[in-house]
Each structure stands twice: as C-alpha cells, then as structure tokens.
Design a protein around this motif. Structure first.
Motif, short mmCIF file in Angstrom:
data_model
loop_
_atom_site.label_atom_id
_atom_site.label_comp_id
_atom_site.label_asym_id
_atom_site.label_seq_id
_atom_site.Cartn_x
_atom_site.Cartn_y
_atom_site.Cartn_z
N SER A 43 -39.40 78.05 -32.01
CA SER A 43 -39.79 77.87 -32.89
C SER A 43 -38.90 77.88 -34.60
CB SER A 43 -39.92 79.64 -33.89
OG SER A 43 -41.19 80.27 -32.52
N VAL A 44 -37.04 77.84 -34.31
CA VAL A 44 -36.63 77.25 -34.82
C VAL A 44 -36.31 76.23 -35.22
CG1 VAL A 44 -34.03 78.01 -35.20
CG2 VAL A 44 -34.92 80.01 -34.56
N LYS A 45 -36.15 75.52 -34.22
CA LYS A 45 -36.39 73.93 -33.89
C LYS A 45 -37.49 73.47 -34.46
CE LYS A 45 -35.05 70.01 -31.19
NZ LYS A 45 -35.22 69.96 -29.24
N ALA A 46 -38.44 74.06 -34.41
CA ALA A 46 -39.59 73.85 -35.09
C ALA A 46 -39.45 73.72 -36.74
CB ALA A 46 -41.23 74.46 -34.66
N TYR A 47 -39.40 74.91 -37.11
CA TYR A 47 -38.92 75.37 -38.81
C TYR A 47 -37.78 74.40 -39.27
CZ TYR A 47 -36.51 77.37 -42.36
OH TYR A 47 -35.93 77.77 -43.61
N PHE A 48 -36.77 74.10 -38.39
CA PHE A 48 -35.55 73.04 -38.84
C PHE A 48 -35.61 71.97 -39.15
CE2 PHE A 48 -31.86 70.53 -38.26
CZ PHE A 48 -31.30 70.75 -39.08
N GLY A 49 -36.78 71.62 -38.28
CA GLY A 49 -37.28 69.81 -38.32
C GLY A 49 -38.34 69.78 -39.51
N ARG A 50 -39.14 70.83 -39.91
CA ARG A 50 -40.46 70.59 -41.19
C ARG A 50 -39.18 70.71 -42.44
NH1 ARG A 50 -43.36 74.39 -38.13
NH2 ARG A 50 -42.28 76.44 -38.80
N MET A 51 -38.21 72.00 -41.90
CA MET A 51 -36.75 71.38 -43.63
C MET A 51 -36.97 70.46 -43.30
SD MET A 51 -37.13 74.58 -45.51
CE MET A 51 -35.61 74.25 -46.53
N GLU A 52 -36.26 70.05 -42.29
CA GLU A 52 -35.20 68.61 -42.93
C GLU A 52 -35.64 66.92 -43.36
OE1 GLU A 52 -32.13 65.87 -40.09
OE2 GLU A 52 -34.13 67.62 -39.01
N ASN A 53 -37.43 67.41 -43.24
CA ASN A 53 -38.45 66.83 -43.51
C ASN A 53 -38.98 66.12 -44.25
OD1 ASN A 53 -38.02 64.13 -41.08
ND2 ASN A 53 -38.94 65.79 -39.83
N LEU A 54 -38.74 67.36 -44.77
CA LEU A 54 -39.49 67.41 -46.43
C LEU A 54 -38.83 66.31 -47.52
CD1 LEU A 54 -38.49 71.54 -47.83
CD2 LEU A 54 -40.27 70.99 -47.11
N PRO A 55 -40.20 65.80 -47.88
CA PRO A 55 -39.78 64.62 -48.43
C PRO A 55 -38.24 64.44 -49.53
CG PRO A 55 -42.05 64.85 -48.58
CD PRO A 55 -41.41 65.78 -47.67
N GLU A 56 -38.39 65.40 -50.49
CA GLU A 56 -37.32 65.66 -51.37
C GLU A 56 -36.11 66.17 -50.65
OE1 GLU A 56 -41.22 66.94 -52.54
OE2 GLU A 56 -40.38 67.50 -50.73
N LEU A 57 -36.14 66.67 -49.32
CA LEU A 57 -34.60 67.11 -49.24
C LEU A 57 -34.22 65.28 -48.27
CD1 LEU A 57 -34.99 69.60 -50.19
CD2 LEU A 57 -34.41 70.27 -47.88
N GLN A 58 -35.12 64.51 -47.91
CA GLN A 58 -34.73 63.59 -47.21
C GLN A 58 -34.07 62.35 -48.42
OE1 GLN A 58 -34.98 61.56 -45.09
NE2 GLN A 58 -35.76 63.88 -43.70
N GLU A 59 -35.46 61.96 -49.60
CA GLU A 59 -34.49 61.59 -50.82
C GLU A 59 -33.26 61.72 -50.90
OE1 GLU A 59 -35.94 60.07 -54.80
OE2 GLU A 59 -37.14 61.60 -54.15
N TYR A 60 -32.69 63.14 -50.72
CA TYR A 60 -31.65 63.42 -51.37
C TYR A 60 -30.80 62.71 -50.43
CZ TYR A 60 -27.68 66.69 -51.87
OH TYR A 60 -25.90 66.95 -51.79
N LYS A 61 -30.72 63.26 -49.24
CA LYS A 61 -30.11 62.79 -48.16
C LYS A 61 -29.57 61.42 -47.89
CE LYS A 61 -30.27 65.52 -44.20
NZ LYS A 61 -31.08 66.80 -42.96
N LYS A 62 -30.21 61.27 -47.86
CA LYS A 62 -30.11 59.42 -48.19
C LYS A 62 -29.80 58.71 -49.47
CE LYS A 62 -34.41 58.75 -45.70
NZ LYS A 62 -35.51 58.16 -44.74
N SER A 63 -29.45 60.14 -50.52
CA SER A 63 -29.15 59.19 -51.75
C SER A 63 -27.40 58.58 -51.37
CB SER A 63 -29.26 60.07 -52.55
OG SER A 63 -28.58 61.81 -53.03
N PRO A 64 -26.77 57.87 -52.52
CA PRO A 64 -24.86 58.24 -52.43
C PRO A 64 -24.52 59.08 -52.89
CG PRO A 64 -26.02 56.46 -54.45
CD PRO A 64 -27.37 57.03 -53.15
N VAL A 65 -24.95 60.47 -53.54
CA VAL A 65 -24.71 61.58 -54.23
C VAL A 65 -24.13 62.44 -53.07
CG1 VAL A 65 -25.79 61.21 -56.43
CG2 VAL A 65 -26.64 62.80 -54.67
N ARG A 66 -24.82 62.57 -51.96
CA ARG A 66 -24.59 63.56 -51.16
C ARG A 66 -23.27 63.07 -49.93
NH1 ARG A 66 -26.56 64.92 -45.69
NH2 ARG A 66 -26.42 67.63 -45.68
N ARG A 67 -22.67 63.83 -49.74
CA ARG A 67 -21.80 64.12 -48.80
C ARG A 67 -21.91 64.77 -47.84
NH1 ARG A 67 -15.55 65.00 -49.78
NH2 ARG A 67 -14.16 63.99 -48.01
#
Length: 224
Positions: free
Chosen positions: A179-203
C-alpha cells in the motif's frame, strides 16, 4: 504585491515538501535558496533579524504581511489557504495525525544519519528498528489513494518526501509494504510534481545538511 517568497537552504530538507505543495497548486513564488556553506550562512545571518519574523528560522515564508517560520506551520497554513487540509472532519483528523507522525518518521532517519549511532548501530539494525513505523503507515493507508482519502492534502507532501529519504537510504525498503509503495508511486507521478522534478530549479541532492553522514553531500545513490 510581489510574489510570495520561500526561503531555505539550497537542499531538500524541511523546505522540499513546501516546494512540492506550491508547485502542485501552481503558485508563482520566489524560491530563495541560501547556499549550504559558510557563504550562505553569512547571507542568512544578515537576513535573519531584518525580515520581521517572530521566531527567525529557516524555512520561512513571506506573502505580503504574512510572515511565517517553522516548516509545519508553513505547510499547514498553505494547506488551509489552498484547500488542501481535508474536506470532512474525518479527513481533517487524518491529516493532523499523519502530520505529527510524519515529524517522528523523518526525525528517526535524520537523527540516525547525523548521530553517533550511524557507526555504532549499523544500517541493518536501523532498518529493523523502523519496520514498525512502516507497518503503521501500511495500515493507516489501507486501500486509500492518499493519506486522507481520495484527494491530495498537504500532509501527503510531507510523507512522500519522508518515504523518498528512506528509499534513497535503502533502495528496496518499500517493497514489503504494497500500500505504501503504491501510494508513493501515485504521489511521484502527479503531473505537477513531475514537472517540478524535471525542472532545472530542483536540486535532488543533498537531502540533509552537510553534517549528515548519509544524504549530506558527496555522490548521491545510483537510484536517485
């Protein structure tokens, strides 16, 4: 009125969940980052008592006349302002419980990698000691999509970041908790988070300050 300002060290730490939340809601803000070195420390000391905070600290959040410090106070304030603090009384209860548990969950790992127990206890003993915490998260989530139910709340960004720290520390740690692993995947794949994580501003690294024996610098794990 200018953009809101989030001030924190140039690392993930206590500031990253707040960044997640702001990016998720599309808030146009200034991501003020102080270098995590002597130069950044001196810069923060110059700012510390000149910005009008009740309790000067990092992270801080400034939005017009609103001036906040303390990471939980900031994320809770934003959760309320942006409608991410639960829709029902039961959701709000779950949010508050998970919020406080997230603090203990994060501090368990941070204390270990900063303190003397890192060498004395060893990784395997530590991993065994945190199994009960993961079991409780597994039970708390159950078959819910997110921590409060079907909708993302501010506490999800806190817990997601904590889980990622543990995953970086031990790559397969989520495998025993479906359940935790599936939840982590859902959070990780939120489009808004993906956009930030792929951006140059994130470290993405480091995750802690330079005093940490893991996550404080050096080469990141290969599974970052």
């Amino acid at each position: 009125m200018g953009k809101p300002i989030l001030g924190y060290w140039d690392l993930r730490g206590r500031g990253e969940p707040i960044r997640y939340l702001l990016h998720y809601k599309g808030v146009d803000f200034e991501d003020k980052r102080y270098p995590a070195d002597a130069v950044g420390f001196e810069e923060w000391q110059r700012d510390k008592f000149s910005l009008g905070f009740d309790f000067p600290n990092l992270p801080y959040y400034i939005d017009g006349d609103i001036k906040l410090t303390q990471s939980i106070a900031i994320v809770r304030y934003l959760g309320n302002k942006l409608g991410l603090d639960g829709k029902t009384d039961e959701q709000k209860r779950r949010v508050l419980v998970a919020e406080q548990q997230s603090v203990d969950f994060r501090d368990k790992l941070r204390s270990f990698v900063i303190g003397s127990e890192y060498e004395k206890t060893g990784k395997e003993a530590f991993l065994k000691s945190v199994q009960p915490m993961f079991q409780l998260w597994e039970k708390f989530l159950g078959d819910r999509k997110f921590l409060a139910g079907d909708d993302v709340t501010y506490v999800d960004f806190l817990v997601f970041e904590n889980l990622d720290y543990y995953r970086l520390f031990h790559e397969t740690i989520l495998d025993d908790y479906p359940s935790v692993k599936a939840y982590f995947g859902r959070m990780e794949n939120l489009p808004e988070l993906q956009e930030y994580k792929k951006s140059p501003v994130r470290r993405p690294w480091p995750i802690f300050g330079p005093m940490a024996k893991f996550g404080g610098g050096g080469d990141p794990p290969k599974h970052l």
